[in-house]
Write a protein that holds these residues in place. Structure first.
Motif, PDB file in Angstrom:
ATOM      1  N   THR A 298       0.846  -1.190   0.000  1.00 60.24           N
ATOM      2  CA  THR A 298       0.000   0.000   0.000  1.00 60.24           C
ATOM      3  C   THR A 298       0.879   1.237   0.000  1.00 60.24           C
ATOM      4  O   THR A 298       2.038   1.208   0.405  1.00 60.24           O
ATOM      5  CB  THR A 298      -0.913   0.061   1.231  1.00 60.24           C
ATOM      6  N   HIS A 299       0.328   2.328  -0.471  1.00 61.59           N
ATOM      7  CA  HIS A 299       0.990   3.613  -0.314  1.00 61.59           C
ATOM      8  C   HIS A 299      -0.084   4.657  -0.090  1.00 61.59           C
ATOM      9  O   HIS A 299      -1.242   4.460  -0.440  1.00 61.59           O
ATOM     10  CB  HIS A 299       1.860   3.966  -1.518  1.00 61.59           C
ATOM     11  N   ALA A 300       0.280   5.749   0.552  1.00 63.28           N
ATOM     12  CA  ALA A 300      -0.714   6.740   0.954  1.00 63.28           C
ATOM     13  C   ALA A 300      -0.212   8.143   0.664  1.00 63.28           C
ATOM     14  O   ALA A 300       0.987   8.414   0.634  1.00 63.28           O
ATOM     15  CB  ALA A 300      -1.022   6.600   2.442  1.00 63.28           C
ATOM     16  N   ARG A 301      -1.160   9.039   0.474  1.00 60.58           N
ATOM     17  CA  ARG A 301      -0.855  10.460   0.311  1.00 60.58           C
ATOM     18  C   ARG A 301      -1.799  11.233   1.228  1.00 60.58           C
ATOM     19  O   ARG A 301      -3.011  11.173   1.073  1.00 60.58           O
ATOM     20  CB  ARG A 301      -1.064  10.897  -1.139  1.00 60.58           C
TER      21      ARG A 301
ATOM     22  N   ALA B 114      -7.294   6.748  -7.934  1.00 67.29           N
ATOM     23  CA  ALA B 114      -6.777   8.072  -7.619  1.00 67.29           C
ATOM     24  C   ALA B 114      -7.837   8.831  -6.842  1.00 67.29           C
ATOM     25  O   ALA B 114      -9.012   8.439  -6.811  1.00 67.29           O
ATOM     26  CB  ALA B 114      -6.424   8.841  -8.902  1.00 67.29           C
ATOM     27  N   HIS B 115      -7.430   9.927  -6.206  1.00 70.40           N
ATOM     28  CA  HIS B 115      -8.405  10.813  -5.577  1.00 70.40           C
ATOM     29  C   HIS B 115      -9.085  11.690  -6.623  1.00 70.40           C
ATOM     30  O   HIS B 115     -10.207  12.140  -6.419  1.00 70.40           O
ATOM     31  CB  HIS B 115      -7.730  11.697  -4.525  1.00 70.40           C
TER      32      HIS B 115
ATOM     33  N   ASN C  13     -10.246   7.850   1.780  1.00 70.85           N
ATOM     34  CA  ASN C  13      -9.413   6.685   1.515  1.00 70.85           C
ATOM     35  C   ASN C  13      -9.924   6.006   0.253  1.00 70.85           C
ATOM     36  O   ASN C  13     -11.141   5.844   0.091  1.00 70.85           O
ATOM     37  CB  ASN C  13      -9.478   5.670   2.662  1.00 70.85           C
TER      38      ASN C  13
ATOM     39  N   SER D  20      -1.735   1.088   6.839  1.00 67.82           N
ATOM     40  CA  SER D  20      -1.095   2.163   6.090  1.00 67.82           C
ATOM     41  C   SER D  20      -1.320   3.453   6.856  1.00 67.82           C
ATOM     42  O   SER D  20      -2.463   3.792   7.203  1.00 67.82           O
ATOM     43  CB  SER D  20      -1.697   2.263   4.683  1.00 67.82           C
TER      44      SER D  20
ATOM     45  N   HIS E 173      -4.044   6.111   5.675  1.00 69.67           N
ATOM     46  CA  HIS E 173      -5.404   5.596   5.749  1.00 69.67           C
ATOM     47  C   HIS E 173      -5.838   5.407   7.195  1.00 69.67           C
ATOM     48  O   HIS E 173      -6.960   5.739   7.575  1.00 69.67           O
ATOM     49  CB  HIS E 173      -5.500   4.255   5.018  1.00 69.67           C
TER      50      HIS E 173
ATOM     51  N   LEU F 231      -4.810   4.917  -1.413  1.00 66.52           N
ATOM     52  CA  LEU F 231      -4.465   6.319  -1.298  1.00 66.52           C
ATOM     53  C   LEU F 231      -5.320   6.957  -0.212  1.00 66.52           C
ATOM     54  O   LEU F 231      -6.453   6.554   0.005  1.00 66.52           O
ATOM     55  CB  LEU F 231      -4.695   7.063  -2.621  1.00 66.52           C
TER      56      LEU F 231
ATOM     57  N   SER G 262      -6.354  10.959   1.663  1.00 65.91           N
ATOM     58  CA  SER G 262      -6.260  12.415   1.586  1.00 65.91           C
ATOM     59  C   SER G 262      -7.202  13.043   2.596  1.00 65.91           C
ATOM     60  O   SER G 262      -8.175  12.417   3.040  1.00 65.91           O
ATOM     61  CB  SER G 262      -6.625  12.888   0.161  1.00 65.91           C
TER      62      SER G 262
END
Length: 390
Positions: free
Chosen positions: A6-9, A111-112, A136, A155, A158, A383, A385
């Protein structure tokens, strides 16, 4: 086969002023006054309710599910280990979350931003009148349990959204293997004691499990699942009497089975989810009906204990109904060869290899465990935000 990844922004930015007079007609329609939990225009769907309940289960008692996470509690901050109030269903957030999951699924992306380039804030704000929003998104998980327990809660970005104390509302969106959670705070959404509940699996054949999260400032006299003929007493699964997850298992009914969640507070005040009507399960059945079940009101002699003096009522001890995998026989994709068995002296599950030996490092746990949990390996992405309104 891909290992989970997983990766998060996480974005902290000030959102431009939004003129609330420009709210769309669809938003106004979606926010029409209805009883909380009623299914209107297809939502909350069963999948939306399941994602909502699992999210609330980890919020009300995050440490109880340590054996189910695909990570260690040591990765959680102290604030993320603190129990939080359950989130409440917000129809506007749910509408835009479901739309975004459909967009991601239809156009095969994650994507967001929408497929047409619309950014997260522009997409979400018109559907929410509060002061803070978060999101999320994820793709590739087999089901709602995996995306919450194995993905988002493992993550940092999230998990921060899920466990944020400021958030009060949630809009879940589920389309195939595309998932969205839109969070909100400051909209003044009405709260009832049971934030959300659901049955498992979606279409039961022999056994059915009911899950719900409850919060009140006093311990309840009782929490029940009311069906057409029965009043099933729910038991604590995680958390405590003031804030926790509750469950009960029973034999599934034939046809379109009605049910709703009911409670009586310590001061004798009752309520139900949905507030009117009842949810339904069964092959080809609608999600909700305006008819209300009467299983908890049939015994006029002692309505506070509707299961007493009924020798033929097997619902008074649902554990006698036998084991239930809670998930049905749906094909959830490729799984490894590990199986599960009951832990000696514990409530949790142990992973075994094909020879029946316990896998090193996968010991038993007395923490609550997912019904029918199995280890899934797949391509997993996510992702996160968050934004505030000025």
């Amino acid at each position: 086969m891909h290992l989970p990844a997983t990766h998060a922004r996480l974005v902290h930015v000030v959102n431009p002023e939004v003129d609330m007079d420009t709210l769309t007609l669809s938003y106004i329609t979606a926010m029409a006054i209805t009883g909380y939990g009623e299914v209107q225009d297809g939502q909350p769907s069963w999948a939306q309710r399941e994602l909502h309940v699992y999210t609330n289960m980890v919020r009300v008692d995050p440490e109880s599910w340590s054996a189910e996470y695909a990570c260690s509690l040591s990765e959680f901050t102290s604030a993320e280990r603190e129990p939080r109030a359950p989130l409440y269903f917000h129809d506007g957030l749910a509408s835009i979350a479901q739309s975004h999951s459909q967009d991601m699924s239809s156009h095969d992306f994650m994507a967001h931003e929408s497929s047409d380039g619309t950014d997260f804030g522009t997409r979400v704000w018109p559907w929410y009148s509060g002061t803070m929003i978060g999101e999320n998104v994820a793709y590739g998980y087999a089901d709602n349990w995996d995306v919450v327990l194995e993905g988002w809660m493992c993550s940092a970005g999230h998990r921060s959204n899920i466990m944020a104390g400021d958030f009060e509302d949630i809009g879940p969106g589920v389309v195939s293997r595309s998932y969205t959670q839109d969070f909100g705070a400051g909209a003044g959404t009405p709260h009832i004691q049971i934030a959300m509940g659901v049955h498992l699996p979606q279409t039961p054949t022999r056994e059915v499990e009911f899950l719900a999260t409850f919060e009140d400032d006093e311990a309840p006299n009782g929490i029940w699942v009311e069906t057409t003929d029965d009043c099933l007493a729910m038991e604590p699964l995680a958390g405590d009497d003031l804030r926790g997850a509750w469950s009960v298992e029973a034999s599934s009914e034939d046809g379109c089975a009605q049910y709703r969640f009911t409670w009586e507070s310590g001061s004798g005040i009752g309520g139900s989810l949905p507030e009117t009507g009842s949810y339904l399960y069964g092959d080809g059945c609608p999600e909700w009906t305006d008819e209300e079940p009467t299983g908890c009101t049939a015994d006029e002699e002692d309505p506070s204990d509707p299961n007493t003096e009924d020798e033929d009522d097997s619902s008074s001890d649902p554990e006698d109904e036998g084991g239930n995998d809670g998930r049905g026989d749906d094909d959830l994709g490729e799984r490894d060869s590990n199986t599960q068995s009951d832990c000696p002296g514990g409530v949790g599950l142990c992973l075994e290899d094909s020879d029946g030996d316990k896998i090193e490092g996968k010991g038993c746990s007395t923490a609550p465990s997912r019904p029918g949990a199995t280890l899934l390996l797949g391509a997993l992405f996510g992702l996160a935000s968050r934004r505030r309104r000025r």
